[in-house]
Design an enzyme around this catalytic site. Structure first.
Site: not given
Length: 302
Positions: A275, A245, A150
């Site tokens: 995600h 995502e 991320s």
């Protein structure tokens, strides 16, 4: 509401729905959100025999995570996700341990400073300082992979770009899971996957970006959004991203930009995944993605 083809992901969606604030309730504070991601990360136990050692790298609190089968000369230098505002060694200890065990490697996780208390570029400065200290301790960059998930995925690329520009040795590879690499938060996936991504919302990620770029800093700055950086000369990349995502377009754009720069890129879009799904040890697909990561790490660092 989408019908999930993976029943484990469907169950996880119900879990996330249950922990959301009730309508009209005040939003959780940053300490509350940090405690929540630490608790989520602690849900997966460490592999038996894993040793965790606290240390400091370049003044940055860090951890050394070594499973029983660790090759001390093969390292994974991991930069955690959490929108630059939450997360740390505690939240990602279990995942780092599972990756290290699968790769027969030693993992090093870095507790870089978090926004909004420490906005951009504090995270980049800390990651590069830790990398510089890691090298100074005698670790071989050619036997190390830098990785992140991320925000940590974007930070991984930014760290490599800044290290390259500073003349520091680069690692054998960059491993990115669901990287947040475009802080403008505008891409086709935000519309296409808005209903299926139950982890990231447009409002939520805009809030993270605002707090990281406190003071109205430019979201297209190359070290904030590495899709806008010069990626030439970077080591090979493995990018893993879920098909469901809103950050999927970040991965596609990053892979394209890296390809234009003649970087060796492997882009894997996992069907039905959300995600940072490898973070969640309860998902069968998490173990499969980690095995794929481990095979890539071993190929880069024999």
């Amino acid at each position: 509401m989408p019908t999930w083809k993976d029943p484990e992901v469907a169950a996880m969606r119900e879990l996330f729905a249950a922990i959301q604030p009730q309508p009209g309730a005040p939003p959780p504070t940053w300490p509350e959100r940090r405690a929540q991601i630490d608790a989520l990360g602690a849900g997966g136990p460490l592999p038996d025999g894993t040793k965790v050692e606290t240390l400091t790298l370049g003044g940055v609190p860090s951890e050394r995570v070594a499973p029983k089968n660790a090759d001390a000369t093969r390292s994974i230098f991991w930069l955690h996700g959490g929108g630059y505002c939450i997360g740390g060694c505690a939240s990602h200890r279990g995942w780092a341990a599972r990756m290290a065990e699968a790769s027969a490697a030693t993992a090093y996780t870095v507790d870089y400073r978090l926004a909004p208390e420490h906005p951009y570029p504090a995270a980049v400065d800390d990651a590069v300082a830790a990398w510089r200290a890691f090298l100074a301790e005698g670790h071989d960059p050619k036997r190390t992979v830098i990785g992140g998930d991320s925000a940590g995925g974007g930070l991984t690329v930014a760290t490599a770009v800044k290290a390259r520009d500073a003349g520091l040795p680069l690692p054998a590879g960059l491993h990115l899971v669901s990287p947040w690499a475009n802080l403008t938060n505008k891409s086709p996936a935000y519309q296409a996957k808005a209903e299926t991504d139950f982890i990231i919302t447009q409002a939520g990620i805009d809030d993270f970006a605002t707090n990281y770029l406190l003071g109205g800093k430019d979201p297209t700055a190359p070290l904030a959004s590495p899709v806008f950086a010069d990626l030439s000369g970077l080591p090979p990349m493995l990018i893993q991203v879920g098909s469901e995502e809103v950050l999927m377009s970040d991965s596609v754009m990053l892979a394209e930009r890296a390809g234009f720069a003649e970087v060796d890129v492997t882009l894997r879009i996992w069907p039905h995944m959300v995600h940072i799904w490898p973070f969640f040890a309860q998902l069968g697909a998490a173990a499969k993605a980690t095995a794929e990561s481990a095979a890539w790490v071993k190929a880069r660092v024999p």
